[in-house]
Design an enzyme around this catalytic site. Structure first.
Site, PDB file in Angstrom:
ATOM      1  N   GLU A 286       5.524   3.435  -2.794  1.00 57.73           N
ATOM      2  CA  GLU A 286       4.720   3.800  -3.971  1.00 57.73           C
ATOM      3  C   GLU A 286       5.076   5.191  -4.474  1.00 57.73           C
ATOM      4  O   GLU A 286       4.933   5.484  -5.646  1.00 57.73           O
ATOM      5  CB  GLU A 286       3.223   3.780  -3.614  1.00 57.73           C
ATOM      6  CG  GLU A 286       2.524   2.533  -4.089  1.00 57.73           C
ATOM      7  CD  GLU A 286       1.010   2.538  -3.881  1.00 57.73           C
ATOM      8  OE1 GLU A 286       0.409   3.584  -3.568  1.00 57.73           O
ATOM      9  OE2 GLU A 286       0.431   1.449  -4.029  1.00 57.73           O
ATOM     10  N   HIS A 307      17.040 -10.279  17.207  1.00 60.29           N
ATOM     11  CA  HIS A 307      17.372 -11.703  17.333  1.00 60.29           C
ATOM     12  C   HIS A 307      17.091 -12.458  16.047  1.00 60.29           C
ATOM     13  O   HIS A 307      17.078 -13.687  16.022  1.00 60.29           O
ATOM     14  CB  HIS A 307      16.601 -12.303  18.521  1.00 60.29           C
ATOM     15  CG  HIS A 307      16.984 -11.661  19.826  1.00 60.29           C
ATOM     16  ND1 HIS A 307      17.852 -12.255  20.725  1.00 60.29           N
ATOM     17  CD2 HIS A 307      16.665 -10.448  20.343  1.00 60.29           C
ATOM     18  CE1 HIS A 307      18.023 -11.432  21.753  1.00 60.29           C
ATOM     19  NE2 HIS A 307      17.326 -10.336  21.544  1.00 60.29           N
ATOM     20  N   LYS A 421      -1.853  -6.495 -12.311  1.00 61.24           N
ATOM     21  CA  LYS A 421      -3.308  -6.579 -12.490  1.00 61.24           C
ATOM     22  C   LYS A 421      -3.639  -7.011 -13.912  1.00 61.24           C
ATOM     23  O   LYS A 421      -4.474  -7.884 -14.122  1.00 61.24           O
ATOM     24  CB  LYS A 421      -3.960  -5.216 -12.227  1.00 61.24           C
ATOM     25  CG  LYS A 421      -3.955  -4.796 -10.780  1.00 61.24           C
ATOM     26  CD  LYS A 421      -4.759  -3.518 -10.608  1.00 61.24           C
ATOM     27  CE  LYS A 421      -4.490  -2.877  -9.271  1.00 61.24           C
ATOM     28  NZ  LYS A 421      -5.024  -1.535  -9.166  1.00 61.24           N
TER      29      LYS A 421
HETATM   30  O1  PA5 Z   1      -2.531   4.175  -2.843  1.00 53.23           O
HETATM   31  C1  PA5 Z   1      -3.278   3.762  -3.698  1.00 53.23           C
HETATM   32  O2  PA5 Z   1      -3.776   4.501  -4.545  1.00 53.23           O
HETATM   33  C2  PA5 Z   1      -3.616   2.299  -3.743  1.00 53.23           C
HETATM   34  O3  PA5 Z   1      -3.046   1.600  -2.691  1.00 53.23           O
HETATM   35  C3  PA5 Z   1      -5.129   2.123  -3.676  1.00 53.23           C
HETATM   36  O4  PA5 Z   1      -5.605   2.659  -2.476  1.00 53.23           O
HETATM   37  C4  PA5 Z   1      -5.489   0.665  -3.789  1.00 53.23           C
HETATM   38  O5  PA5 Z   1      -4.968   0.129  -4.953  1.00 53.23           O
HETATM   39  C5  PA5 Z   1      -6.978   0.475  -3.749  1.00 53.23           C
HETATM   40  O6  PA5 Z   1      -7.607   1.095  -4.836  1.00 53.23           O
HETATM   41  P1  PA5 Z   1      -9.158   1.373  -4.768  1.00 53.23           P
HETATM   42  O7  PA5 Z   1      -9.379   2.339  -3.672  1.00 53.23           O
HETATM   43  O8  PA5 Z   1      -9.561   1.939  -6.102  1.00 53.23           O
HETATM   44  O9  PA5 Z   1      -9.826   0.046  -4.503  1.00 53.23           O
END
Ligand code: PA5
Length: 445
Positions: A286, A307, A421
């Protein structure tokens, strides 16, 4: 230092001059990071706050963890991405991937809201039958589809079993201090809340209440975890790439990428590294995978995957490098029994410890993969105590921040996760998405 970088197995692939060329850039980038002048600098809370702690907040967190331990057999942690990966990683690494099956005086912990599988949900609900249940919903926004659906289901389940009043003490919410929908709900219903800090993205939040409440419920000493983080913060505060292994790791990754090594495989020789690798993949994936750039983070557990994927790593496309997590001591050990008949021809390992055999497998594999054209970096971890794991977390955070900036991206945003999303909302009929739904449905015909 709890974590040391051994870079001797990349020497065939990169030169000291190439590393040297980054020296000044690292100093400048370090300044930018610490002076908070780079992209995404609103999200640097992890650099200081994570290792320190607010005494009142943490006393309340410990008290909540004790209450949860006493009042339930099953603790369901609801969250996705950065809201659950860190705590699961730490619990499985410090305790065990078999934590739930172990003899213990802490509740079983299951993770929900990290998929949309009805089968998974049904299985979890079945596991709760006849056992006392508490839940911790972790969501900054409170509107993320997966955890929101899971919360609806578990809230209803708890209210059916314990009544509205009885459920109040079984629901714990970790969310934004003011924004989002969960805080007002918690205030109205009387649920205890913890705060997701404003200045930490999900992947940098495990050492905040996001990760610490489930970790404390698992019986892990969170102060030890934070002290490891603090030790790393101090040890890794220099911008000198000869002294800061996290920055050196960041530099070497970038050089390898420039040389066409676009895939990094994190290698563990203990199954307990599996979920930690998932956390690491989110952190680097990310943070760096944007603007058409980035190293693709992958992971394996050896010798298991030798393996299955071992063949590809040894002889497949030469676009990868490995980062090996080596445990420098064994907390549990066994020795290989002798066999009078020597049916399998393995008496040459009789009496050797499993740890020694595993370490030998690691050394043998590193040499084979390097010979096969795969650069190997080794991160030597002292052990897998909470303290060392706290150190390792900070190590990866700071190297990821450096690496992302060296790559030229903002390591603290994740704009790309919105694309699926929007499509999903449109296809599920969310009001306001009608035109988009029409367009998408046409494409699906
Ligand atoms: O790293 C991030 O920001 C994401 O992985 C969020 O933690 C994830 O999308 C969950 O979002 P939220 O905490 O608003 O439910």
């Amino acid at each position: 230092m709890s974590i040391k970088l051994n870079d001797k197995y990349v020497k065939n692939f990169i030169t000291d001059t190439e590393i040297e060329a980054y020296r000044e850039k690292v100093v400048e980038t370090d300044k930018m990071l610490r002076n908070k002048t780079g992209k995404g600098s609103d999200f640097l809370g992890w650099m200081t706050a994570s290792c320190a702690y607010d005494k009142d907040e943490y006393a309340r967190l410990q008290a909540a963890a004790e209450k949860i331990k006493k009042s339930c057999d099953v603790f369901i942690v609801i969250g996705i991405g950065g809201s659950y990966l860190g705590s699961r990683a730490v619990i499985e690494l410090v305790k065990s991937p078999r934590y739930n099956s172990m003899k213990k005086d802490t509740p079983d912990i299951y993770f929900s809201g990290c998929n949309i599988s009805a089968t998974d949900m049904r299985e979890l609900l079945a596991l709760c039958e006849g056992r006392d249940v508490c839940i911790n919903v972790i969501s900054k926004s409170g509107t993320t589809t997966e955890p929101s659906i899971a919360f609806r289901i578990f809230r209803q389940y708890l209210e059916d079993r314990y009544g509205k009043e009885g459920s109040k003490d079984r629901i714990f919410i970790t969310t934004d201090r003011a924004r989002g929908v969960l805080k007002p709900l918690a205030t109205r219903e009387g649920y205890e809340t913890f705060t997701v800090p404003d200045d930490m993205g999900g992947r940098y939040s495990v050492l905040s209440p996001v990760g610490l409440l489930p970790i404390a419920v698992a019986g892990i000493d969170i102060m030890e975890l934070l002290s490891g983080c603090e030790e790393a913060r101090v040890a890794l505060s220099t911008a000198d790439i000869d002294k800061n292994d996290a920055y050196r790791y960041a530099v070497i990754r970038n050089i390898l990428l420039e040389k066409g090594k676009g895939i990094e495989v994190l290698v563990g020789y203990e199954p307990s590294f599996q979920m930690f690798s998932e956390w690491w993949k989110q952190l680097f994936g990310e943070s760096e995978g944007k603007d058409g750039k980035g190293i693709y983070p992958a992971s394996v557990i050896f010798s298991t995957d030798l393996h299955s994927l071992g063949q590809y790593i040894q002889e497949g496309q030469r676009q990868l490098f490995e980062t090996v997590l080596s445990l420098e001591s064994a907390d549990d050990d066994l020795s290989v029994p002798d066999d009078a008949e020597n049916i399998d021809g393995l008496n040459f390992v009789s009496g050797k410890s499993l740890y020694e055999v595993n370490q030998t497998a690691m050394r043998a594999t590193i040499l084979a993969h390097v010979d096969g054209g795969v650069p190997n970096l080794v991160l030597e971890a002292k052990d897998r105590t909470a303290k060392t794991v706290g150190y390792l977390i900070y190590f990866f955070w700071i190297s990821c921040a450096m690496s992302g900036y060296l790559l030229g991206v903002n390591p603290f945003d994740q704009p790309g996760v919105e694309a699926y999303k929007k499509n999903m909302f449109a296809l599920l009929g969310k009001p306001g998405y009608e035109a988009m739904a029409e367009e998408l449905n046409a494409k699906l015909q």
